[in-house]
Scaffold this active site. Structure first.
Site, PDB file in Angstrom:
ATOM      1  N   TYR A 155      27.962  -3.049  22.317  1.00 25.94           N
ATOM      2  CA  TYR A 155      27.536  -4.303  22.969  1.00 25.94           C
ATOM      3  C   TYR A 155      28.058  -4.354  24.416  1.00 25.94           C
ATOM      4  O   TYR A 155      27.472  -4.978  25.281  1.00 25.94           O
ATOM      5  CB  TYR A 155      27.988  -5.518  22.144  1.00 25.94           C
ATOM      6  CG  TYR A 155      27.129  -6.738  22.385  1.00 25.94           C
ATOM      7  CD1 TYR A 155      25.761  -6.701  22.134  1.00 25.94           C
ATOM      8  CD2 TYR A 155      27.672  -7.919  22.872  1.00 25.94           C
ATOM      9  CE1 TYR A 155      24.954  -7.803  22.364  1.00 25.94           C
ATOM     10  CE2 TYR A 155      26.881  -9.032  23.104  1.00 25.94           C
ATOM     11  CZ  TYR A 155      25.521  -8.968  22.838  1.00 25.94           C
ATOM     12  OH  TYR A 155      24.740 -10.074  23.064  1.00 25.94           O
ATOM     13  N   LYS A 162      28.371 -12.344  27.679  1.00 25.93           N
ATOM     14  CA  LYS A 162      28.335 -13.464  26.726  1.00 25.93           C
ATOM     15  C   LYS A 162      29.645 -14.258  26.772  1.00 25.93           C
ATOM     16  O   LYS A 162      29.640 -15.472  26.564  1.00 25.93           O
ATOM     17  CB  LYS A 162      28.060 -12.964  25.303  1.00 25.93           C
ATOM     18  CG  LYS A 162      26.663 -12.400  25.081  1.00 25.93           C
ATOM     19  CD  LYS A 162      25.562 -13.411  25.324  1.00 25.93           C
ATOM     20  CE  LYS A 162      24.200 -12.912  24.861  1.00 25.93           C
ATOM     21  NZ  LYS A 162      23.094 -13.748  25.360  1.00 25.93           N
TER      22      LYS A 162
HETATM   23  P1  NAD Z   1      13.843 -11.211  23.501  1.00 22.67           P
HETATM   24  O1  NAD Z   1      13.699  -9.884  24.143  1.00 22.67           O
HETATM   25  O2  NAD Z   1      12.722 -11.706  22.694  1.00 22.67           O
HETATM   26  O3  NAD Z   1      14.224 -12.322  24.590  1.00 22.67           O
HETATM   27  C1  NAD Z   1      14.951 -12.032  25.763  1.00 22.67           C
HETATM   28  C2  NAD Z   1      14.225 -12.737  26.879  1.00 22.67           C
HETATM   29  O4  NAD Z   1      14.921 -12.592  28.110  1.00 22.67           O
HETATM   30  C3  NAD Z   1      12.807 -12.180  27.102  1.00 22.67           C
HETATM   31  O5  NAD Z   1      11.852 -13.216  26.983  1.00 22.67           O
HETATM   32  C4  NAD Z   1      12.860 -11.660  28.520  1.00 22.67           C
HETATM   33  O6  NAD Z   1      11.622 -11.822  29.188  1.00 22.67           O
HETATM   34  C5  NAD Z   1      13.919 -12.566  29.097  1.00 22.67           C
HETATM   35  N1  NAD Z   1      14.440 -12.070  30.377  1.00 22.67           N
HETATM   36  C6  NAD Z   1      15.111 -10.914  30.644  1.00 22.67           C
HETATM   37  N2  NAD Z   1      15.371 -10.824  31.967  1.00 22.67           N
HETATM   38  C7  NAD Z   1      14.866 -11.952  32.539  1.00 22.67           C
HETATM   39  C8  NAD Z   1      14.788 -12.455  33.870  1.00 22.67           C
HETATM   40  N3  NAD Z   1      15.290 -11.769  34.907  1.00 22.67           N
HETATM   41  N4  NAD Z   1      14.187 -13.660  34.091  1.00 22.67           N
HETATM   42  C9  NAD Z   1      13.648 -14.352  33.051  1.00 22.67           C
HETATM   43  N5  NAD Z   1      13.676 -13.939  31.786  1.00 22.67           N
HETATM   44  C10 NAD Z   1      14.266 -12.745  31.527  1.00 22.67           C
HETATM   45  O7  NAD Z   1      15.174 -11.103  22.630  1.00 22.67           O
HETATM   46  P2  NAD Z   1      16.044 -12.211  21.858  1.00 22.67           P
HETATM   47  O8  NAD Z   1      16.889 -11.427  20.942  1.00 22.67           O
HETATM   48  O9  NAD Z   1      15.171 -13.273  21.316  1.00 22.67           O
HETATM   49  O10 NAD Z   1      16.993 -12.783  22.997  1.00 22.67           O
HETATM   50  C11 NAD Z   1      17.128 -14.163  23.276  1.00 22.67           C
HETATM   51  C12 NAD Z   1      18.596 -14.510  23.462  1.00 22.67           C
HETATM   52  O11 NAD Z   1      19.248 -14.426  22.197  1.00 22.67           O
HETATM   53  C13 NAD Z   1      19.352 -13.579  24.399  1.00 22.67           C
HETATM   54  O12 NAD Z   1      20.275 -14.343  25.158  1.00 22.67           O
HETATM   55  C14 NAD Z   1      20.088 -12.674  23.435  1.00 22.67           C
HETATM   56  O13 NAD Z   1      21.251 -12.099  24.012  1.00 22.67           O
HETATM   57  C15 NAD Z   1      20.444 -13.680  22.371  1.00 22.67           C
HETATM   58  N6  NAD Z   1      20.865 -13.133  21.076  1.00 22.67           N
HETATM   59  C16 NAD Z   1      20.110 -12.192  20.446  1.00 22.67           C
HETATM   60  C17 NAD Z   1      20.540 -11.675  19.231  1.00 22.67           C
HETATM   61  C18 NAD Z   1      19.726 -10.627  18.520  1.00 22.67           C
HETATM   62  O14 NAD Z   1      20.270  -9.948  17.654  1.00 22.67           O
HETATM   63  N7  NAD Z   1      18.444 -10.490  18.800  1.00 22.67           N
HETATM   64  C19 NAD Z   1      21.739 -12.117  18.659  1.00 22.67           C
HETATM   65  C20 NAD Z   1      22.490 -13.103  19.321  1.00 22.67           C
HETATM   66  C21 NAD Z   1      22.038 -13.597  20.537  1.00 22.67           C
END
Ligand code: NAD
Length: 257
Positions: A155, A162
């Protein structure tokens, strides 16, 4: 009457129908919310627009959160259309793939800055732009992960981002509380999404959930969405500055992560 009836807000972070932001949007819609959506670029617009429209949204705007002017334009447009809003969902993160693969000590200065900028500073910029049009009782919600608090293999720089994001939640909550605006984070368990595909050995994280999480599985986008409804509705009117785990209890297990 739904829990979000009469409330309007904006969702940053839908990339496709696997996105956590999409799970959140669907749950909010079920509770009567009216939403605007943003997309990062033209390629993603093709995916985001039909999804947003399927929930009755007519406000679908471009936004690269690395650009203050993009963020400001989104809230200026929402102010023009709606006057005030009630909630903001920040579900955005990015780090270079090699920084999630190489040893952490090899993170480049530029890679570190990029991850912190997109994944943590963007919450500060977004909240600042939203403040003038957020109603009293308004709510800002972001997404975090256990790697902020513990070392989770691979990570790396995203864990540091984070940690900065979670600290930002507390500082923003302390500042905005006086205006009746709440700021919280959901720390979600691992979920297969586009962003997750950049994390090395993601499969092994899911396996750990099956083996050790109290619920013996990871969580779904909908389950994160249901907790988001709590934070964005009046159910959580007394809750701010909280990092709330939606991870099947994995974080309580000794050695988790
Ligand atoms: P995802 O890829 O569907 O979403 C990530 C989003 O970030 C995308 O829509 C992407 O377009 C956007 N993004 C990236 N760079 C950007 C920029 N410069 N400007 C605008 N948008 C931008 O993946 P996700 O897993 O749904 O991620 C959403 C959130 O959840 C993130 O913060 C991620 O760290 C967090 N998260 C994910 C998990 C997991 O296991 N998937 C676990 C805990 C937290």
């Amino acid at each position: 009457m739904g829990l979000m009836t009469g409330k309007r807000g904006v969702i940053f972070g839908v990339a496709n129908d696997m996105s956590i932001a999409w799970g959140i949007a669907q749950q909010l819609k079920e509770q009567g919310a009216e939403m605007a959506f943003t997309y990062l670029n033209e390629a993603l617009e093709k995916r985001v627009r039909p999804l947003a429209e399927s929930l009755g949204s007519t406000v679908i705007l471009p936004c690269d959160v690395a650009r203050d002017e993009d963020i400001e334009e989104v809230f200026a447009e929402l102010g023009k259309r709606w006057g005030k809003i009630d909630f903001v969902v920040h579900a955005v993160a990015f780090a270079n793939r090699e920084d999630l693969k190489n040893p952490f000590s090899q993170t480049s200065r530029a890679g570190f800055q990029l991850a912190l900028d997109i994944s943590a500073y963007s919450l500060v910029a977004m909240t600042r732009s939203a403040m003038p049009i957020l109603n009293k009782g308004g709510s800002v919600l972001t997404l975090s992960y256990l790697g902020a608090e513990r070392v989770v293999p691979s990570y790396n720089v995203m864990g540091v981002a984070k940690a900065a994001l979670e600290a930002s939640v507390r500082y923003l909550a302390a500042e905005l509380g006086e205006q009746g605006i709440r700021v919280n984070a959901i720390s979600a368990g691992p979920i297969r999404t586009l962003a997750a595909s950049g994390i090395a050995n993601f499969k092994s994280k899911l396996k750990l959930m099956d083996d050790f999480a109290p619920l013996r599985r990871t969580v779904t986008q909908d389950e994160v969405g249901k907790s988001a409804v709590y934070f964005l509705s009046d159910l959580a009117s007394g809750v701010t500055g909280e990092i709330h785990y939606v991870d099947g209890g994995f974080n309580i297990i000794v050695g988790a992560g």
